[in-house]
Design a protein around this motif. Structure first.
Motif, mmCIF file in Angstrom:
data_model
loop_
_atom_site.group_PDB
_atom_site.id
_atom_site.type_symbol
_atom_site.label_atom_id
_atom_site.label_comp_id
_atom_site.label_asym_id
_atom_site.label_seq_id
_atom_site.Cartn_x
_atom_site.Cartn_y
_atom_site.Cartn_z
ATOM 1 N N GLY A 221 103.732 47.658 34.448
ATOM 2 C CA GLY A 221 104.732 47.519 35.512
ATOM 3 C C GLY A 221 104.146 47.946 36.846
ATOM 4 N N PHE A 222 104.897 47.651 37.876
ATOM 5 C CA PHE A 222 104.514 48.065 39.230
ATOM 6 C C PHE A 222 105.721 48.769 39.833
ATOM 7 N N GLY A 223 105.579 50.035 40.153
ATOM 8 C CA GLY A 223 106.733 50.774 40.658
ATOM 9 C C GLY A 223 107.849 50.755 39.632
ATOM 10 N N ARG A 224 109.013 50.294 40.044
ATOM 11 C CA ARG A 224 110.143 50.280 39.100
ATOM 12 C C ARG A 224 110.245 48.962 38.346
ATOM 13 N N GLN A 225 109.364 48.025 38.677
ATOM 14 C CA GLN A 225 109.412 46.724 38.003
ATOM 15 C C GLN A 225 108.568 46.734 36.728
ATOM 16 N N THR A 226 109.182 46.428 35.596
ATOM 17 C CA THR A 226 108.427 46.273 34.349
ATOM 18 C C THR A 226 108.109 44.788 34.192
ATOM 19 N N VAL A 227 106.833 44.462 34.099
ATOM 20 C CA VAL A 227 106.434 43.051 33.984
ATOM 21 C C VAL A 227 106.199 42.691 32.512
ATOM 22 N N LEU A 228 105.427 43.507 31.823
ATOM 23 C CA LEU A 228 105.187 43.274 30.392
ATOM 24 C C LEU A 228 105.837 44.408 29.620
ATOM 25 N N GLY B 210 104.782 30.360 30.714
ATOM 26 C CA GLY B 210 105.790 31.347 31.084
ATOM 27 C C GLY B 210 106.276 31.044 32.479
ATOM 28 N N ALA B 211 107.428 31.619 32.811
ATOM 29 C CA ALA B 211 108.002 31.366 34.126
ATOM 30 C C ALA B 211 107.048 31.842 35.227
ATOM 31 N N SER B 212 107.140 31.221 36.378
ATOM 32 C CA SER B 212 106.370 31.692 37.523
ATOM 33 C C SER B 212 106.816 33.111 37.854
ATOM 34 N N GLY B 213 105.859 34.005 38.014
ATOM 35 C CA GLY B 213 106.193 35.405 38.257
ATOM 36 C C GLY B 213 106.525 36.162 36.984
ATOM 37 N N GLY B 214 106.362 35.515 35.848
ATOM 38 C CA GLY B 214 106.724 36.122 34.563
ATOM 39 C C GLY B 214 105.698 37.099 34.017
ATOM 40 N N GLY B 215 104.480 37.054 34.556
ATOM 41 C CA GLY B 215 103.481 38.032 34.123
ATOM 42 C C GLY B 215 102.268 37.466 33.415
ATOM 43 N N LYS B 216 102.050 36.155 33.525
ATOM 44 C CA LYS B 216 100.897 35.547 32.840
ATOM 45 C C LYS B 216 99.581 36.060 33.431
ATOM 46 N N SER B 217 99.486 36.018 34.748
ATOM 47 C CA SER B 217 98.251 36.492 35.379
ATOM 48 C C SER B 217 98.086 37.994 35.174
ATOM 49 N N VAL B 218 99.205 38.721 35.219
ATOM 50 C CA VAL B 218 99.145 40.171 34.985
ATOM 51 C C VAL B 218 98.628 40.453 33.576
ATOM 52 N N LEU B 219 99.081 39.686 32.592
ATOM 53 C CA LEU B 219 98.603 39.873 31.219
ATOM 54 C C LEU B 219 97.096 39.664 31.144
ATOM 55 N N PHE C 47 89.657 32.621 37.787
ATOM 56 C CA PHE C 47 90.902 33.145 38.341
ATOM 57 C C PHE C 47 91.758 32.024 38.907
ATOM 58 N N GLN C 48 93.074 32.337 39.010
ATOM 59 C CA GLN C 48 94.021 31.352 39.537
ATOM 60 C C GLN C 48 93.624 30.947 40.957
ATOM 61 N N GLN C 49 93.385 31.952 41.776
ATOM 62 C CA GLN C 49 92.862 31.649 43.117
ATOM 63 C C GLN C 49 91.339 31.705 42.998
ATOM 64 N N ASP D 42 92.850 30.756 34.300
ATOM 65 C CA ASP D 42 94.205 30.885 34.842
ATOM 66 C C ASP D 42 94.548 29.618 35.614
ATOM 67 N N GLU D 43 95.317 28.761 34.999
ATOM 68 C CA GLU D 43 95.711 27.465 35.548
ATOM 69 C C GLU D 43 94.509 26.660 36.062
ATOM 70 N N PRO D 44 93.604 26.335 35.124
ATOM 71 C CA PRO D 44 92.358 25.670 35.534
ATOM 72 C C PRO D 44 92.559 24.269 36.097
ATOM 73 N N THR E 130 98.457 27.906 31.549
ATOM 74 C CA THR E 130 98.605 26.562 32.121
ATOM 75 C C THR E 130 100.062 26.107 32.124
ATOM 76 N N HIS E 131 100.411 25.305 33.110
ATOM 77 C CA HIS E 131 101.721 24.657 33.141
ATOM 78 C C HIS E 131 101.574 23.191 32.764
ATOM 79 N N ASP E 132 100.344 22.794 32.493
ATOM 80 C CA ASP E 132 100.027 21.380 32.349
ATOM 81 C C ASP E 132 100.354 20.926 30.923
HETATM 82 N N1 LIG Z 1 98.995 43.967 41.943
HETATM 83 C C1 LIG Z 1 100.324 43.851 41.895
HETATM 84 N N2 LIG Z 1 101.122 44.759 42.466
HETATM 85 C C2 LIG Z 1 102.474 44.668 42.410
HETATM 86 N N3 LIG Z 1 103.110 43.675 41.766
HETATM 87 C C3 LIG Z 1 102.371 42.737 41.168
HETATM 88 C C4 LIG Z 1 100.944 42.759 41.188
HETATM 89 N N4 LIG Z 1 100.480 41.696 40.508
HETATM 90 C C5 LIG Z 1 101.557 41.029 40.080
HETATM 91 N N5 LIG Z 1 102.698 41.643 40.459
HETATM 92 C C6 LIG Z 1 104.064 41.214 40.134
HETATM 93 O O1 LIG Z 1 104.123 40.996 38.734
HETATM 94 C C7 LIG Z 1 104.950 39.876 38.441
HETATM 95 C C8 LIG Z 1 104.174 38.885 37.585
HETATM 96 O O2 LIG Z 1 103.172 38.282 38.370
HETATM 97 P P1 LIG Z 1 102.106 37.254 37.776
HETATM 98 O O3 LIG Z 1 101.132 36.982 38.850
HETATM 99 O O4 LIG Z 1 101.578 37.777 36.493
HETATM 100 O O5 LIG Z 1 103.010 35.980 37.489
HETATM 101 P P2 LIG Z 1 102.573 34.604 36.781
HETATM 102 O O6 LIG Z 1 103.309 34.522 35.491
HETATM 103 O O7 LIG Z 1 101.095 34.512 36.719
HETATM 104 O O8 LIG Z 1 103.195 33.527 37.781
HETATM 105 P P3 LIG Z 1 102.586 32.109 38.322
HETATM 106 O O9 LIG Z 1 102.893 31.105 37.269
HETATM 107 O O10 LIG Z 1 103.386 31.868 39.563
HETATM 108 O O11 LIG Z 1 101.133 32.301 38.581
HETATM 109 C C9 LIG Z 1 105.418 39.332 39.793
HETATM 110 O O12 LIG Z 1 106.693 39.835 40.044
HETATM 111 C C10 LIG Z 1 104.413 39.887 40.774
HETATM 112 O O13 LIG Z 1 104.977 40.069 42.036
#
Ligand SMILES: Nc1ncnc2c1ncn2[C@@H]1O[C@H](COP(=O)(O)OP(=O)(O)OP(=O)(O)O)[C@@H](O)[C@H]1O
Ligand SMILES: [Mg+2]
Length: 255
Positions: A18-25, A42-51, A88-90, A167-169, A200-202
């Motif tokens: 998580g980040f701060g009070r946000q739990t991502v995984l 997974g949904a955009s912002g759902g945590g795929k890249s974070v995982l 990486f995605q970017q 990540d989304e090649p 991937t979303h493809d």
């Molecule tokens: N370094 C960070 N610091 C704070 N919050 C972060 C950080 N990295 C990601 N997040 C938050 O974690 C959540 C998941 O982000 P992530 O990039 O994993 O999404 P995603 O599933 O890869 O989305 P997308 O399909 O748009 O790429 C988002 O709410 C994002 O703002």
């Protein structure tokens, strides 16, 4: 059934990030088998890249365990660059370096090799991803989107890692270039015996190259299996994702 350790390239158990009070995984568990291509949706912002970033040690975790090739990954340590390659995605290349220098970057960082050997390796990796030796002297600004992805892939493969993270090649590529890239990933996976973890979303990628697909929702893996099983999933998000209007239309067109 639990398999033997050797069966898995990546084992994630009860991962909390998580980040701060946000739990991502939120107590996420996932096994990636050796030699498979696993797609992650997974949904955009759902945590795929974070995982992905947490598995490779770029993001610290609050709980859970991660094993890569049987080795535990520390909470905050950077993993060995020889274990995985990452696109990486970017997936930015270093804009001030040539293609050759970009591909050689991990070699320089991790090994002491002669310039001659590094040049040979760079050319071999470029050929492996379908680029020509004369592309080696170009700068990133002189490449097409598809070429950029290939160079990033060559760089990811520079140290012959057993695991490849993508990540989304194919995002941003036209369907033909995306199809070519998918075929390349499949060929590399077969010939090099790679384990591939691909966000991937493809839908075409999911259907044609992935051995299994995992769906991430509410911070957890809510479904995992071959694509045909995912299509049968009862989970509301998975259903919406694969059976929503937009994907129905695409699947119809793919028939
Ligand atoms: N370094 C960070 N610091 C704070 N919050 C972060 C950080 N990295 C990601 N997040 C938050 O974690 C959540 C998941 O982000 P992530 O990039 O994993 O999404 P995603 O599933 O890869 O989305 P997308 O399909 O748009 O790429 C988002 O709410 C994002 O703002
Ligand atoms: Mg992402």
């Amino acid at each position: 059934m639990e398999g033997t350790q050797e069966e898995f390239a990546i084992r994630v158990r009860d991962l909390v990030v998580g980040f701060g009070r946000q739990t991502v995984l939120d107590h996420l568990s996932l096994d990636v088998r050796r030699g498979e291509i696993l797609g992650l949706v997974g949904a955009s912002g759902g945590g795929k890249s974070v995982l992905m970033r947490t598995i490779i040690g770029l993001i610290p975790r609050q709980g859970g365990t991660i094993e890569v090739m049987g080795q535990p990954i520390g909470g905050r340590t950077l993993g060995a660059a020889t274990t995985w390659g990452i696109l990486f995605q970017q997936g930015a290349l270093f804009s001030s370096l040539t293609v050759r220098q970009n591909v050689q970057f991990p070699l320089r960082e991790n090994l002491v090799l002669s310039q001659e050997l590094m040049d040979e390796i760079a050319i071999a990796k470029l050929e492996m991803v379908g680029l020509r030796p004369q592309d080696a002297d170009k700068y990133p600004a002189e490449l097409s989107g598809g070429m950029t992805k290939r160079v990033a892939l060559a760089r990811a493969l520079a140290l012959d890692p057993p695991i490849l993270f993508l990540d989304e090649p194919t995002s941003g590529l036209d369907p033909i270039a995306a199809g070519d890239f998918d075929a390349l990933i499949r060929t590399l996976q077969k010939t090099l015996g790679l384990t591939v973890f691909m966000v991937t979303h493809d839908l075409a990628s999911l259907t044609t190259v992935c051995d299994r697909v995992a769906a991430l929702a509410d911070g957890k893996i809510v479904a995992i299996g071959p694509m045909r099983e995912l299509l049968q999933s009862e989970h509301p998000w998975v259903r919406a994702y694969f059976h929503g209007k937009r994907s129905q239309m695409l699947q119809h067109q793919m028939r």
